[in-house]
Scaffold this motif. Structure first.
Motif, PDB file in Angstrom:
ATOM      1  N   CYS A  45      -0.632   3.428  -5.528  1.00  0.00           N
ATOM      2  CA  CYS A  45      -1.718   2.445  -5.706  1.00  0.00           C
ATOM      3  C   CYS A  45      -2.915   2.798  -4.826  1.00  0.00           C
ATOM      4  O   CYS A  45      -3.806   1.986  -4.642  1.00  0.00           O
ATOM      5  CB  CYS A  45      -1.219   1.033  -5.418  1.00  0.00           C
ATOM      6  SG  CYS A  45      -0.621   0.761  -3.748  1.00  0.00           S
TER       7      CYS A  45
ATOM      8  N   SER B  66     -15.047  -4.402  -0.735  1.00  0.00           N
ATOM      9  CA  SER B  66     -14.233  -5.266  -1.573  1.00  0.00           C
ATOM     10  C   SER B  66     -15.101  -6.300  -2.312  1.00  0.00           C
ATOM     11  O   SER B  66     -14.836  -6.638  -3.461  1.00  0.00           O
ATOM     12  CB  SER B  66     -13.128  -5.880  -0.716  1.00  0.00           C
ATOM     13  OG  SER B  66     -13.086  -7.249  -0.844  1.00  0.00           O
TER      14      SER B  66
ATOM     15  N   ARG C  38      -3.149   2.941  -1.790  1.00  0.00           N
ATOM     16  CA  ARG C  38      -3.156   2.025  -0.630  1.00  0.00           C
ATOM     17  C   ARG C  38      -3.910   0.736  -0.875  1.00  0.00           C
ATOM     18  O   ARG C  38      -4.323   0.047   0.050  1.00  0.00           O
ATOM     19  CB  ARG C  38      -3.714   2.704   0.626  1.00  0.00           C
ATOM     20  CG  ARG C  38      -3.220   4.121   0.800  1.00  0.00           C
ATOM     21  CD  ARG C  38      -2.739   4.417   2.201  1.00  0.00           C
ATOM     22  NE  ARG C  38      -1.952   5.646   2.191  1.00  0.00           N
ATOM     23  CZ  ARG C  38      -0.633   5.682   2.114  1.00  0.00           C
ATOM     24  NH1 ARG C  38       0.084   4.577   2.115  1.00  0.00           N
ATOM     25  NH2 ARG C  38       0.004   6.833   2.083  1.00  0.00           N
ATOM     26  N   THR C  39      -4.133   0.397  -2.151  1.00  0.00           N
ATOM     27  CA  THR C  39      -4.844  -0.851  -2.426  1.00  0.00           C
ATOM     28  C   THR C  39      -3.867  -1.995  -2.680  1.00  0.00           C
ATOM     29  O   THR C  39      -4.245  -3.159  -2.634  1.00  0.00           O
ATOM     30  CB  THR C  39      -5.717  -0.721  -3.696  1.00  0.00           C
ATOM     31  OG1 THR C  39      -4.844  -0.423  -4.800  1.00  0.00           O
ATOM     32  CG2 THR C  39      -6.743   0.376  -3.548  1.00  0.00           C
TER      33      THR C  39
ATOM     34  N   GLU D 288     -16.064  -0.332  -8.793  1.00  0.00           N
ATOM     35  CA  GLU D 288     -14.796   0.141  -8.263  1.00  0.00           C
ATOM     36  C   GLU D 288     -15.031   1.103  -7.106  1.00  0.00           C
ATOM     37  O   GLU D 288     -15.888   1.980  -7.170  1.00  0.00           O
ATOM     38  CB  GLU D 288     -14.027   0.842  -9.376  1.00  0.00           C
ATOM     39  CG  GLU D 288     -12.577   1.048  -9.037  1.00  0.00           C
ATOM     40  CD  GLU D 288     -11.813   1.762 -10.148  1.00  0.00           C
ATOM     41  OE1 GLU D 288     -12.269   1.704 -11.309  1.00  0.00           O
ATOM     42  OE2 GLU D 288     -10.789   2.377  -9.836  1.00  0.00           O
TER      43      GLU D 288
ATOM     44  N   SER E 148     -16.521  -4.453  -5.156  1.00  0.00           N
ATOM     45  CA  SER E 148     -15.444  -4.103  -6.071  1.00  0.00           C
ATOM     46  C   SER E 148     -15.089  -5.298  -6.957  1.00  0.00           C
ATOM     47  O   SER E 148     -14.881  -5.151  -8.163  1.00  0.00           O
ATOM     48  CB  SER E 148     -14.247  -3.619  -5.251  1.00  0.00           C
ATOM     49  OG  SER E 148     -13.052  -3.933  -5.885  1.00  0.00           O
TER      50      SER E 148
ATOM     51  N   GLY F 176       0.823  -1.213   0.000  1.00  0.00           N
ATOM     52  CA  GLY F 176       0.000   0.000   0.000  1.00  0.00           C
ATOM     53  C   GLY F 176       0.852   1.256   0.000  1.00  0.00           C
ATOM     54  O   GLY F 176       1.680   1.441   0.890  1.00  0.00           O
TER      55      GLY F 176
END
Lengths: 364, 707
Positions: free
Chosen positions: A297, B23, A299-300, B31, B26, A293
């Motif tokens: 990015c 998530s 933090r993804t 998104e 997603s 992270g």
């Protein structure tokens, strides 16, 4: 009277003197002392041998001669080694810079592009460049984006002030066309993606199709850190019998592992493109933080790298392919995007300033 | 779409932590742009009672909704996705108990497009742009909304206005269906007419802007003038205000393309227009009205009067799409269990009936994106999980065609130019018109862009040189004295269309400065050498002739051709052009530009044939002659070749001199001639005879004098 012991003592004496002689002058002194005609050690030794008893004389003579040869050889060797280390007249300052034949640098976008082309060529893809100016049919309509389609907003378009004849088709490959030529349409816009070339190619050829179209594309974005109104894209298309989403995953995984790193993590996520169904976005593990992270990015731990999907049946129908028999996948991304991640470039505008301080950082 | 997690949980029993919920969605194609804590204050009419519905586990999740999923621009749409993912049921307030919340009388029309009821008249004049228009009359007391409702709107990014406007926005967020409230007493003749705007009509919209309307825009008018731009924004005149007592509540379906066109034309994008233009559920209008009326009653803001009016001339039903079991495997490369297919599709609101080889699937009208089998397979794949589909490699069924020689040629030129010291530039395809104008060739004309981003990007480049010169100037401003750049790319003209060119620009030192020697600046012949190298690379003999053109210095410019085909230019850039780019007029810049398409047509494609190495020695002879100034070296060579025997294999100029010892108006040129025979050793006599013939011809044709 000299004896073998005496000769051995003289030998030690010589070796010590030779070891101590570091200059030409010192070496000459050693030679004079041992080989001098008058009063030299060897000369005295020879004289003494001559005066030895007839019984001892042959042995002592042999020993003395051996010793003499040894001294001469050792002195010659030492002189040669002293000479080889000595600069010739007019010696150089080897620390000064060398003279280089000037060599230019390929643009980093070209370097990435050549790698992309090499990878897909090895996978059997034909590499094409299409025209940069296009007509509405090839850029939108045949790609399942009829007029007023909301997806057209995703690719805000530059229109030409007047239609322009489309003569040049870029480099559409070497495979002989097997289908009748579609009607000529004048160009009215700057292509928003290289997908237009996929239509042109399919119009001219029956499956199997395995192509990568690569080149400039244009969208109405004002220049900033991550946008420019022009950028480069490459898009692949594979249409054949029995092509599946699993093939798409395998192909793209192989590609990113070669262009980034052999152990890079990948992820596919549903998305939307009008010309693919199902559609997928491909992510790679963040190349900056390794997935832990970071700001890049968001933090993804993941970076979006490619858009892809199974070719929409409407697209195959638009070019007259049998959608029951043939399926296919398509994928594409920006070359700048790949280059920025690969080389750690943080401002896309650098690619178009042609600042030599930037270009010269990329070898060859 | 900003989703409040606790709002979603009101509609389904998804008890995941918010990060997992984010998530989960997603991975199904929604998104996550951001995940933020919910604002202070109550967010529900009653404090949450269900276990797990605690405030600590709430958040505002901002989802990016793709253009194909307008149904998910709503809490209900996202709740349906989450419920399907978790295999739990969905509870929509308007579906509860299987019947509408408030019982209403659907009015059947005396004529299909006009309905009068309860003091309101609704007419559809253009059913293409407005296929359905429903409305209800509501008695209202305008005031602020309850705190929880206002808070929900704020958290979702919508500003609370008053209880009635807030309810319409609440339904928009919850169901995804936009509505509008008119002050009924301000509508002339108590009429609502869905019609095209008339020429010259204007409307002052809610944002205070006075807007000109065009005949292809759909408006909602009263008996006399437009009161709203349909699906985009209401008008200020009939806006709900604190004194409003009666409203006409609109809930309609507008044709997406029409709303999109109007919104673009007016430069006005609203929560409503962004949903209508992607496609709303044509069967939602009445349900939405019922939901809104129920909410109005629930918060004590008013009460519906009479029936719901529903003008719907050509009702549309759901469509049926066939899904074959086999096709799922064919497209995805993996099999999905029947039970899972069924669970996914049913969860998403499809009615599924089994058939011999798969299913017949009835698609609800809210799913405007599902029209064929592949669309259903995507639904299955999304919820099955892309990560569960294996990775495989496609079989190669045909050999790859041979590479395009034109692309190989570009690669070759890139290598030649970089090894000549040039770095590669990439410039914008669009340039400033004033910068481009000097480089337009002869009868060609610039291609303008219809709406350029700025003057800097107004026309398509007619030549690579404006961009290269801009880059030279950029580098010179940054202390780079020596600049060598080349570019390969497409240029455009109205008559010629797209054309591929290669060009270079060179200024500064001809070799990098070195401590061992003096500096020599680039001159014409350095640049010509590079052009010659390009010719060699492509195996093309280039011819150089004098050239006069607008942007090169006369006398230091050459036209380049192959045979009779012109392929480009070479020369020193005119000082005016340098100055126009902020470069010093005294700096010499050499440029060249060649037509790659022409080179491609001319370049031989056959492989090189190797020649055997010479077996006999060559003989070299030098001559120095004095000739008229202005006599081109090319002509001397032609004369020599004309008289020399086949054994003359090379002519090379090795010295050219003017000045002391040479008469005014003449110059001295030294030539080295090399002779060699392929089958014998030449004698001095052979060469002597040839040299005499050469000298005699030079004297005869050019009045050359041997020095």
């Amino acid at each position: 009277m000299p004896d073998a012991e005496e000769i051995e003592r003289l030998r030690l004496e010589f070796q010590a003197a030779l070891a101590a002689a570091a200059t030409d002058q010192a070496l000459r002194a050693v030679r004079d002392r041992f080989l001098g005609r008058k009063g030299g050690v060897i000369a005295s030794l020879m004289k003494a041998v001559a005066g030895a008893s007839p019984a001892d004389r042959p042995l002592l003579g042999t020993l003395a001669n051996q010793f003499k040869n040894e001294i001469e050889g050792a002195l010659d060797d030492r002189r040669a080694s002293l000479e080889s280390g000595r600069p010739v007249a007019g010696g150089l300052d080897v620390t000064l810079p060398g003279r280089q034949v000037p060599i230019g640098h390929l643009h980093p976008l070209t370097q990435v592009r050549q790698q992309v082309e090499a990878i897909f060529s090895r996978m059997g893809y034909e590499i094409l460049e299409g025209p940069e100016i296009e007509d509405d049919y090839h850029n939108f309509e045949a790609l399942n984006m009829p007029p007023e389609h909301p997806a057209r907003d995703m690719q805000d378009t530059f229109f030409l002030g007047q239609p322009v004849p489309q003569r040049g088709l870029g480099t559409p490959g070497t495979r002989v066309s097997t289908r009748p030529a579609p009607p000529d349409r004048p160009a009215t816009l700057l292509r928003t993606h290289t997908s237009a070339m996929q239509i042109r190619y399919m119009e001219a050829h029956e499956p199997p199709v395995r192509i990568v179209a690569i080149g400039k594309v244009f969208r109405r974005d004002n220049p900033d850190l991550t946008h420019t109104p022009m950028f480069h894209q490459f898009e692949g298309l594979l249409v054949d019998e029995r092509v599946t989403f699993a093939d798409l995953k395998g192909t793209l995984t192989a590609f990113v592992r070669e262009i980034f790193a052999p152990d890079i993590r990948v992820m596919f996520r549903p998305s939307f493109f009008p010309y693919t169904e199902p559609s997928a976005e491909m992510f790679i593990g963040c190349v900056f933080c390794g997935g832990s992270g970071c700001p890049v990015c968001k933090r993804t731990g993941w970076l979006e790298i490619l858009g892809s999907g199974m070719v929409h049946p409407s697209v195959l129908e638009a070019v007259g392919y049998d959608t029951e028999r043939y399926t296919g996948f398509a994928f594409g991304t920006g070359i700048e995007r790949v280059a920025m991640l690969k080389y750690g470039v943080d401002d896309i505008r650098l690619f178009y300033e042609n600042d030599l301080r930037f270009l010269e950082q990329f070898s060859f | 779409m900003k989703l409040i997690a606790s709002w979603l949980r009101e509609l389904t029993d998804v008890r995941l932590p918010v990060a997992d919920l984010a998530s989960l969605l997603s991975m199904r194609g929604f998104e996550v742009a951001s995940l933020d804590p919910v604002p202070e204050g109550p967010l529900a009419p009653r404090p949450p009672t269900r276990a797990g519905g605690d405030d600590a586990n709430d958040a505002v999740i901002d989802f990016e909704i793709t253009a194909n999923r307008p149904d998910c621009l709503s809490v209900a749409g996202l709740a349906r996705e989450a419920a399907t993912a978790c295999r739990v049921p969905l509870r929509l307030p308007w579906d509860e108990a299987g019947r509408p919340i408030s019982s209403v009388r659907a009015v059947s029309a005396p004529t299909p497009t006009r309905v009068v009821a309860d003091g309101l008249e609704v007419t559809i004049e253009d059913a293409d742009l407005c296929p359905r228009y429903a409305a209800a009359v509501v008695e209202v007391t305008i005031g602020p909304s309850p705190e929880w409702l206002a808070n929900r709107l704020t958290a979702a990014g919508v500003r609370p206005i008053n209880n009635i406007v807030d309810v319409t926005n609440y339904v928009l967020l919850e169901m995804g269906h936009p509505m509008h409230a008119f002050d009924l007493e301000r509508l002339a003749g108590r009429q609502l007419r869905a019609r095209r705007a008339r020429a010259g009509e204007r409307l002052c919209t809610l944002d205070g802007e006075d807007r000109a309307l065009e005949p292809d825009m759909l408006v909602i008018a009263d008996g006399s003038v437009p009161q709203a731009v349909a699906g985009v924004m209401g008008g200020a005149h009939s806006e709900v205000w604190p004194g409003t007592r009666l409203i006409a509540l609109e809930s309609a379906y507008f044709t997406p393309a029409s709303v999109r066109r109007t919104s673009k034309r007016l430069g006005l994008k609203t929560e409503a227009s962004s949903r209508f233009e992607r496609g709303t559920d044509i069967n939602a209008p009445v349900v939405a009205l019922e939901r809104a009326c129920a909410l109005i009653e629930q918060i004590g803001a008013g009460r519906r009067v009479g029936a719901v009016i529903d003008v719907y001339p050509s009702p549309r039903g759901p469509i049926d799409v066939t899904l074959r079991r086999q096709r799922i495997a064919q497209l995805l490369g993996t099999t999905v269990d029947d039970a899972e297919v069924l669970a996914i599709l049913t969860g998403l609101g499809f009615d599924v009936a089994e058939t011999a080889d798969g299913w017949s699937v009835r698609v609800p009208t809210m799913r405007v994106d599902i029209v064929r089998e592949a669309d259903l397979i995507e639904e299955v794949a999304r919820h099955h999980g892309y990560d569960r589909i294996p990775s495989h490699f496609p079989a190669l069924h045909a050999t790859a065609p041979r590479p395009d020689p034109r692309m190989a040629r570009k690669t070759l030129l890139r290598h030649r130019l970089t090894s000549s010291g040039f770095s590669e530039a990439v410039s914008y395809t669009f340039v400033d018109e004033a910068d481009a104008a000097p480089f337009v060739a002869g009868d060609r004309a610039l291609v303008p862009l219809a709406y350029p981003l700025s003057e800097k990007f107004a026309v398509l480049r007619p030549s690579l040189l404006p961009g290269l010169l801009e880059s030279v100037a950029h580098n010179r401003r940054r202390e780079h004295r020596d600049v060598r750049l080349f570019e390969i790319g497409a240029c455009f003209s109205t008559a010629g269309g797209e054309q591929h060119l290669v060009a270079f620009a060179w200024t500064g030192a001809c070799v990098p400065e070195h401590w061992s020697g003096g500096l020599r600046l680039v001159d014409f012949f350095d640049a010509k050498g590079v052009v010659e190298r390009i010719g060699e690379a492509l195996n093309l003999p280039l011819v150089f002739t004098d050239l006069t053109n607008g942007y090169l210095v006369a006398g230091r410019a050459a036209a380049v051709s192959v045979g009779k085909t012109a392929i480009g230019v070479l020369g020193q850039l005119a000082p005016g052009q340098s100055e126009a780019r902020g470069l010093a007029a005294g700096d010499e810049i050499y440029v060249a530009e060649l037509d790659l398409d022409a080179l491609d047509r001319l370049a031989p494609t056959a492989d090189t044939r190797a020649e055997s190495l010479p077996r006999f020695p060559s003989i070299v002879r030098d001559i120095s002659i004095v000739v008229e100034e202005g006599l081109r070296s090319e002509r001397l060579r032609a004369t020599i070749r004309g008289v020399a025997p086949q054994t003359l294999i090379q002519i090379r100029e090795f010295d050219r001199y003017k000045g002391q010892g040479i008469p005014e108006g003449r110059y001295s040129l030294s030539l080295r001639l090399t002779f060699r025979s392929p089958d014998r050793t030449l004698t001095d006599a052979d060469v002597q005879e040839a040299m005499e013939r050469v000298m005699e011809a030079l004297t005869r044709e050019h009045q050359a004098v041997q020095r």
